[in-house]
Design an enzyme around this catalytic site. Structure first.
Site, mmCIF file in Angstrom:
data_model
loop_
_atom_site.group_PDB
_atom_site.id
_atom_site.type_symbol
_atom_site.label_atom_id
_atom_site.label_comp_id
_atom_site.label_asym_id
_atom_site.label_seq_id
_atom_site.Cartn_x
_atom_site.Cartn_y
_atom_site.Cartn_z
ATOM 1 N N HIS A 54 26.262 41.673 -5.250
ATOM 2 C CA HIS A 54 25.498 42.921 -5.243
ATOM 3 C C HIS A 54 24.770 43.118 -3.929
ATOM 4 O O HIS A 54 24.345 42.156 -3.296
ATOM 5 C CB HIS A 54 24.473 42.917 -6.379
ATOM 6 C CG HIS A 54 25.067 43.239 -7.715
ATOM 7 N ND1 HIS A 54 25.754 44.406 -7.956
ATOM 8 C CD2 HIS A 54 25.093 42.554 -8.871
ATOM 9 C CE1 HIS A 54 26.164 44.419 -9.209
ATOM 10 N NE2 HIS A 54 25.791 43.289 -9.793
ATOM 11 N N CYS A 105 28.672 46.499 -1.630
ATOM 12 C CA CYS A 105 28.752 47.954 -1.523
ATOM 13 C C CYS A 105 28.025 48.449 -0.289
ATOM 14 O O CYS A 105 27.158 47.789 0.270
ATOM 15 C CB CYS A 105 28.240 48.655 -2.775
ATOM 16 S SG CYS A 105 26.489 48.485 -3.043
ATOM 17 N N ARG A 143 32.934 49.963 1.007
ATOM 18 C CA ARG A 143 32.666 48.535 0.819
ATOM 19 C C ARG A 143 32.429 47.925 2.187
ATOM 20 O O ARG A 143 33.167 48.212 3.141
ATOM 21 C CB ARG A 143 33.859 47.827 0.154
ATOM 22 C CG ARG A 143 34.172 48.324 -1.236
ATOM 23 C CD ARG A 143 33.094 47.977 -2.252
ATOM 24 N NE ARG A 143 33.433 48.535 -3.554
ATOM 25 C CZ ARG A 143 33.053 49.740 -3.950
ATOM 26 N NH1 ARG A 143 32.304 50.482 -3.159
ATOM 27 N NH2 ARG A 143 33.398 50.187 -5.135
#
Lengths: 225, 53
Positions: free
Chosen positions: A125, A191, A200
């Site tokens: 993340h 991300c 990305r």
């Protein structure tokens, strides 16, 4: 103490227009607070929860190694990665589902294991406790993968922004997905931009050397956790 | 006018109402934080980090 005056139903009466306006105001205020709270969760809450989960996952990894369990199992930790430049390390979980990534970075199933020729692909993340700052990694920066038996020192070769559909970045040979791999690579995906999902951020690294656990910690990690 | 409605139904006088309102608020926030938001976050595409998926 204030005196409580007896109330009658008429006290609550107000024109219906004003009543409606108050209702709309209340709903908007509530939604606003709810959104603020959710934003706080997205920025801090999730980061804290992953950080807390990492403690357990790290201990689990040490237990697995102690028990000589090195075969990757979905949802279980499989290796550790260290990024000395960011002063960070994580236990990496096998799998990249939501539930896996809620515990820390996740290893794409069926991609290479640390040290192997091919591409060790790891997703995480873009939050403060995981891959928030990996855009600071540039050519030559170190990423160390640690397994039960060895240390694998990778140097960053390239950072790039791609579309979410560009699966070739995690192919065994990310330079040319149609050719068999000839190098041992490691790739991080997260991300980009932060808190958005239309790109990305990819960091590729290449294995430069490895050393056995018995040889102690690699010099690259000196002074880092 | 949900808030006056709740306030009227909270037990006690001003102090008791304040305490129970605080407890109620804490319960709601904790439920959101630990149950609702993680679920919502899983559905929202705010932080997709994998390629191809």
């Amino acid at each position: 103490m204030e005196q409580e005056t007896p109330r009658h139903a008429e006290d609550d009466w107000e024109p219906s227009g004003r009543r409606a306006a108050r209702a709309v105001g209340e709903v908007m205020l509530t939604l606003g607070l709810l959104l603020l709270l959710f934003a706080a969760y997205a920025v801090y809450g999730k980061a804290w929860q992953i950080e807390a989960a990492q403690d357990g996952v790290a201990a689990e990894l040490d237990e697995r190694w102690a028990a000589n369990e090195v075969r990757p199992v979905a949802g279980q930790p499989m290796a550790r990665i260290h990024i000395p430049k960011l002063d960070r390390k994580w236990a990496v979980v096998e799998g990249v589902d939501q539930s896996d990534l809620s515990k820390g970075p996740g290893h794409y199933p069926r991609t290479a294991q640390p040290g192997e020729v091919g591409n060790v692909a790891i997703a995480g993340h873009r939050i403060s406790s995981v891959f928030w700052d990996i855009d600071h990694l540039h050519k030559g920066d170190t990423i160390v993968a640690e397994t039960k038996t060895g240390w694998f020192v990778y140097k960053v070769t390239r950072q790039r922004l791609v579309r979410p559909t560009q699966v070739e970045v995690i192919a065994p040979n990310p330079d040319d997905e149609n050719r068999p791999p000839d190098k041992a690579m490691l790739t991080l995906t997260t991300c980009n931009p932060k808190f958005q999902n239309w790109q990305r951020l990819i960091v590729h690294a290449e294995l430069v050397r490895e050393q056995a656990k018995s040889a102690g910690r690699p010099a690259e990690l000196k002074g880092h956790p | 006018m949900i808030y006056p409605w709740i306030w009227k139904r909270l037990p006690g006088r001003t102090f008791g109402k304040l305490v129970s309102a605080a407890v109620l608020l804490a319960v709601v926030v904790l439920l959101l934080w630990y149950v609702v938001f993680p679920l919502v976050d899983g559905v929202l595409p705010t932080d997709d980090v994998t390629v191809g998926g």
